[in-house]
Structure formats: structure tokens, C-alpha cells
Write an enzyme that holds these catalytic residues in place. Structure first.
Site, PDB file in Angstrom:
ATOM      1  N   SER A 123       0.824  -1.204   0.000  1.00 45.89           N
ATOM      2  CA  SER A 123       0.000   0.000   0.000  1.00 45.89           C
ATOM      3  C   SER A 123       0.865   1.264   0.000  1.00 45.89           C
ATOM      4  CB  SER A 123      -0.957  -0.069   1.200  1.00 45.89           C
ATOM      5  OG  SER A 123      -1.937   0.919   1.130  1.00 45.89           O
ATOM      6  N   ASP A 125     -10.367  -4.001  -5.025  1.00 47.99           N
ATOM      7  CA  ASP A 125      -9.746  -3.012  -4.133  1.00 47.99           C
ATOM      8  C   ASP A 125     -10.552  -1.705  -4.188  1.00 47.99           C
ATOM      9  OD1 ASP A 125      -8.059  -1.146  -2.872  1.00 47.99           O
ATOM     10  OD2 ASP A 125      -6.263  -2.235  -3.490  1.00 47.99           O
ATOM     11  N   HIS A 157      -8.299  -4.464  -0.620  1.00 49.71           N
ATOM     12  CA  HIS A 157      -6.990  -3.856  -0.392  1.00 49.71           C
ATOM     13  C   HIS A 157      -6.115  -4.756   0.485  1.00 49.71           C
ATOM     14  CE1 HIS A 157      -4.481  -0.345  -0.904  1.00 49.71           C
ATOM     15  NE2 HIS A 157      -4.243  -0.276   0.385  1.00 49.71           N
TER      16      HIS A 157
HETATM   17  C1  MLT Z   1      -1.451   5.935  -0.036  1.00 50.74           C
HETATM   18  O1  MLT Z   1      -1.793   6.904   0.615  1.00 50.74           O
HETATM   19  O2  MLT Z   1      -0.277   5.650  -0.276  1.00 50.74           O
HETATM   20  C2  MLT Z   1      -2.557   5.088  -0.563  1.00 50.74           C
HETATM   21  O3  MLT Z   1      -3.752   5.761  -0.475  1.00 50.74           O
HETATM   22  C3  MLT Z   1      -2.619   3.808   0.145  1.00 50.74           C
HETATM   23  C4  MLT Z   1      -2.843   3.984   1.609  1.00 50.74           C
HETATM   24  O4  MLT Z   1      -1.883   4.130   2.337  1.00 50.74           O
HETATM   25  O5  MLT Z   1      -3.993   3.954   2.044  1.00 50.74           O
END
Ligand code: MLT
Length: 221
Positions: free
Chosen positions: A122, A172, A203
Site C-alpha cells: 500500500s 480493491d 486492499h
Molecule cells: C497511499 O496513501 O499511499 C494510498 O492511499 C494507500 C494507503 O496508504 O492507504
């Protein structure tokens, strides 16, 4: 051997020592020359992905980092304005800090720089992708779970000797399939060898992600 530290400084021979950005991190020595650079998701820390790293490669050294940006107390690797909307100036700055840190850590822990594999989830996958695009010399390979286009670089990087594995969630709610595919095209057009797999998940990471990423890592040895 587990070692926890707050900073790494680089040795630059006879030149002055340039201050290096600090990251709270954990280093676990390995039995092979490979090092997995572990980059957590929002709210994680330097220890979060250590068990995942071990599942992916029994023998690699592990270097887990903690993101320095706090969002409501939750560590991240760069600032965002909203979910999926990034503060691009901060992202660029943090990407260079991270790349400089990896170089200094390689020196300190005697890491083979040709055998570093970023493993990001992520937010951690997003900054790893940003590092591929802005500092293509740092990472020879990356495993990116639930990643999106972090930014569009001004100059196309040369990624002709870089290998990337991407695990995406077909359902996701944060990252659309088209966004991940856009990143794949961006990396491929820069010469990277990219494998992408979609999983029947959101996710969250699944055991199928881990199994296929492990298989891929074994094949790129
Ligand atoms: C981010 O902020 O890098 C993406 O939205 C993924 C997350 O951290 O939720």
C-alpha cells in the site's frame, strides 16, 4: 541477528561525511546476499513486515523501515491530501530521502546493492514505485502489493534491468484496476520486466499474494 537503530550515516572515504536522513529501522541479518527492504502500509512500523519478509524468503536479510510522516499518529512514507491524492512535493522529497537512506544503509550493513528487493504494501508500495521512477539506480527488483501510480516522472527512467512483481486486488476499493495497469504500462515503457497478478480480494493482502510473490522471488534469484 536483529539490530534496531535510529540513524545510518554514510562513509564517503576522504570526503566530508554528508548527513543522511534518519529512518527508524530494524535490520535482521540473513544467510544469502539478498536483502528485502520492507516498507509498511499506513499505520505500520519497521517491524510490521518482518514476518512477511521471512515468509517470502527464508534466507534474505531484512531491513524494515518506519515512515517518518504522521497522519493522525499513523506512520506513512509521504503526505497525502486525501485517500489516493498525494502531496507530490512531499512525495518527491521523501523518495529521495529514502533512496539516500538505502544507499547509506547498504554501506553500514554491508548489503549487496545488486541484490536489494523492495517489498512494499500500500503506502510502502507506492513510495517504492516512486523510487523506481525517480531513482531507478537504487532498486534492482520490487514486490509491490496494492500499488498505484504515485506520480508521473518528468523524465522517463531507464528500468531495463529492473524486475517488478505486482499483486493487485480485483475488488480493491482504494485502487482501481486501471490505475494499477497504468503503472504497469509506465514501468514497462521504461524497460522494466513486470509481472502483474490480480487476486479475488480488496486492499487486504491474501495468502495467494504471498505464495505467488514467493514463487516469483525464487525464480528471479
Ligand atoms: C497511499 O496513501 O499511499 C494510498 O492511499 C494507500 C494507503 O496508504 O492507504
Amino acid at each position: 541477528m536483529h539490530r534496531r537503530a535510529n540513524s545510518v550515516s554514510s562513509r564517503t572515504g576522504s570526503r566530508n561525511v554528508r548527513p543522511q536522513p534518519d529512518f527508524i529501522h530494524e535490520f535482521v541479518a540473513g544467510k544469502s546476499n539478498r536483502t528485502l527492504l520492507l516498507l509498511h502500509g499506513t499505520g505500520g512500523n519497521e517491524r510490521d513486515l518482518i514476518p512477511l519478509g521471512r515468509e517470502l524468503d527464508l534466507d534474505a536479510a531484512l531491513l524494515g523501515l518506519r515512515g517518518k510522516v504522521l497522519e493522525n499518529g499513523m506512520p506513512r512514507f509521504f503526505r497525502r491530501l486525501a485517500e489516493g491524492v498525494f502531496d507530490l512535493e512531499d512525495l518527491k522529497k521523501r523518495t529521495h530521502e529514502l533512496a539516500d537512506f538505502v544507499t547509506a544503509a547498504a554501506d553500514r550493513y554491508k548489503i549487496d546493492i545488486h541484490q536489494i528487493v523492495a517489498v512494499g504494501y500500500s503506502n510502502g508500495a507506492n513510495i517504492a514505485a516512486s523510487m523506481l521512477l525517480l531513482r531507478p539506480e537504487i532498486l534492482p527488483a520490487a514486490v509491490l502489493f496494492r500499488v498505484m501510480v504515485p506520480l508521473v516522472p518528468e523524465t522517463k527512467p531507464n528500468l531495463s534491468s529492473v524486475r517488478v512483481w505486482i499483486g493487485a486486488g480485483a475488488h480493491d476499493p482504494i485502487i482501481s484496476a486501471s490505475n494499477t495497469k497504468e503503472l504497469v504500462e509506465m514501468l514497462r515503457s521504461a524497460g522494466a520486466d513486470v509481472t502483474i497478478r490480480f487476486f479475488q480480494s480488496g486492499h487486504e493482502l491474501t495468502s495467494d499474494d504471498v505464495d505467488l510473490a514467493r514463487e516469483w522471488l525464487t525464480s528471479v534469484r
